[in-house]
Scaffold this active site. Structure first.
Site, PDB file in Angstrom:
ATOM      1  N   HIS A 175       4.531  -0.557   0.544  1.00 35.54           N
ATOM      2  CA  HIS A 175       4.805  -1.956   0.217  1.00 35.54           C
ATOM      3  C   HIS A 175       5.577  -2.044  -1.096  1.00 35.54           C
ATOM      4  CE1 HIS A 175       1.746  -2.249  -2.962  1.00 35.54           C
ATOM      5  NE2 HIS A 175       0.844  -1.737  -2.133  1.00 35.54           N
TER       6      HIS A 175
ATOM      7  N   CYS B 118      -2.357   2.713  -1.505  1.00 39.20           N
ATOM      8  CA  CYS B 118      -1.072   2.445  -0.860  1.00 39.20           C
ATOM      9  C   CYS B 118       0.033   3.249  -1.527  1.00 39.20           C
ATOM     10  CB  CYS B 118      -0.740   0.961  -0.950  1.00 39.20           C
ATOM     11  SG  CYS B 118      -1.699  -0.068   0.171  1.00 39.20           S
TER      12      CYS B 118
END
Length: 513
Positions: A470, A488
């Site tokens: 992301h 992440c």
């Protein structure tokens, strides 16, 4: 050969005293007697001279009908076929029929009512069924004959005679508008029930007293009079020539036809004509007899057909797709199209015209060739190297050599929130999302599982639970040794968008130590 003759049942020596008796003479087959010179003749009680019979019973039986035969009120006994035919025809034509309807009376002739009978056939049939020689079939009385009526003639005559009892039906109409045909319903009229009237008339004629068609002797003469009949008619509804149901069926066929004019080439549909355009090619009319007539404007059809090659002809367009390892398409970058070349439109206008005239779909197979398009298949994958601090994005085109498309610095999970190693597959992608313990407006909700809220995180590609690529706007620390996330793979916003568009749901992601 023997002749049919009469012979006295007792002999008289005095020939001058012998006289014919009033009783019917006995008839039997005997050898022919020698010819006598005298002119004296013996007559049947029905008026047939024995000399005529002596001339040949077969001939007489062939020509004359037995006595006592009536048909439709006409006496046709002892007539020739021609005489019987004349009598039957005259009886029907000149018959007078007095019709009463709700207190109103009018008298019409058989001719005015459109009555007719096949007099020639009826006369032949009667002569064959009741020949003169077959005495056992004499005097059968009234025999059947098939009465015909021209309902239009009868209707015209009756509607004129009883004008106040009639109202004309209104045919259904067919209209075009808003891209299709529709029905304007029909309206019933009223008038005399002709079918019932004809049934009653047939029964009355069959029972009518015989009208003499012949004088004494065998020469046919015109009938002196014809049957006179009185009937009571009833009023019934009259259907229009073109009913609402018929119009509805026609409209369904018309709408199906105008919506189904398509052109194909090598099995592919290459052009579909708009229904409104097809409707402009035809004129629909309903005759007074209720028949639907469709006229095509072939000049207009031909103009469209002449433009078909320009609309259809095209080179093949190569497809460009992203696939997974099994070759399943994950994303279509460019839609592929086959190429087409029309080489002839001969006969197409006639084909369309014939289909529309019969209200059938027109599926026109064009003459030409098709060039199948090719497809570029792109297999894409990502590798996350934790030790190197970079993510690598690869692409293989049509099973060729794999190529590194992009290298991106990244930040990984902090200790305790490690980015996990393994082989994964992108399972979800979002353009933006609130991450952590956030409400709908992106505000922190205290006491949550994560203990933080990061609102409007962009360009997310999840591949392992809540771990994925992301974009990151809250820090700029990317590369080897950068540990900034809760597991992440943090990328710059530009790199995250690129990875979002490069990868697809179904693309493999490999995370290595």
């Amino acid at each position: 050969m023997t002749d049919l003759a009469t012979e006295k049942t007792q002999e008289h020596s005095d020939t001058t005293a012998a006289q014919p008796t009033a009783a019917q003479p006995e008839v039997r087959w005997v050898e022919p007697a020698p010819k006598k010179r005298g002119k004296k003749k013996l007559w049947f009680g029905v008026g047939i001279p024995v000399a005529l019979i002596a001339c040949g019973a077969v001939a007489v039986g062939t020509i004359f009908t037995a006595p006592g035969v009536t048909v439709l009120g006409a006496d046709v006994g002892l007539t020739t076929v021609d005489g019987a035919q004349e009598a039957i025809a005259a009886a029907i034509a000149d018959a007078t029929v007095t019709i009463s309807v709700d207190g109103t009376q009018e008298t019409l002739t058989g001719t005015q009512l459109g009555l007719s009978v096949d007099a020639a056939k009826t006369a032949r049939d009667i002569k064959n069924a009741y020949p003169l020689w077959n005495i056992g079939n004499w005097s059968p009385g009234s025999v059947d004959a098939e009465l015909a009526v021209d309902t239009q003639v009868a209707s015209d005559a009756l509607s004129e005679a009883f004008a106040d009892k009639y109202s004309a039906p209104v045919d259904a109409q067919i209209e075009y508008g808003d891209g299709g045909y529709s029905v304007v319903p029909a309206e019933n009229g009223q008038g005399i029930d002709i079918e019932a009237l004809v049934d009653d008339l047939s029964a009355e004629l069959a029972a009518a007293p015989a009208v003499q068609a012949l004088a004494a002797g065998v020469t046919p003469i015109a009938a002196s009079s014809s049957p006179s009949i009185s009937l009571v008619a009833s009023i019934t509804e009259t259907e229009p020539a073109f009913t609402t149901d018929e119009a509805t069926e026609t409209v369904e066929s018309l709408n199906s036809a105008i919506d189904s004019v398509v052109f194909s080439l090598d099995g592919d549909t290459v052009d579909a004509v708009p229904a409104e355009t097809v409707a402009s090619w035809i004129d629909v009319a309903v005759t007074d007899a209720g028949e639907v007539q469709i006229a095509t404007k072939n000049d207009e059809i031909e103009k469209y057909v002449a433009e078909v090659p320009g609309r259809v002809d095209q080179p093949a367009t190569e497809a460009d797709v992203v696939v997974d390892a099994a070759g399943n398409v994950l994303k279509t970058i460019t839609e592929g199209h086959d190429g087409y070349k029309v080489t002839s439109t001969e006969g197409v206008t006639d084909t369309i015209s014939a289909a529309l005239t019969s209200m059938q779909p027109a599926e026109v197979a064009l003459t030409g060739e098709k060039v199948a398009h090719k497809t570029t298949e792109r297999f894409r994958r990502a590798v996350v190297s934790k030790s190197e601090g970079y993510s690598y994005f690869y692409e293989t085109v049509n099973d060729g050599k794999e190529k590194l498309m992009k290298t991106m610095p990244m930040a990984l999970g902090t200790p305790g929130h490690d980015t996990q190693v393994g082989d994964f597959t992108v399972y979800a992608q979002l353009t933006t999302q609130n991450m952590g313990d956030c409400d709908a407006d992106g505000n922190l909700v205290p006491g949550g599982r994560f203990g933080y809220c990061t609102a409007n995180v962009p360009w997310i590609s999840y591949f392992n639970g809540d771990q994925g690529f992301h974009g990151t706007y809250w820090h700029n620390n990317f590369g080897p040794g950068a540990y900034m996330s809760h597991g992440c793979v943090n990328l710059s916003q530009a790199d995250a968008e690129w990875s979002y568009r490069f990868l697809q749901v179904g693309s493999p992601v490999k995370v290595v130590a």
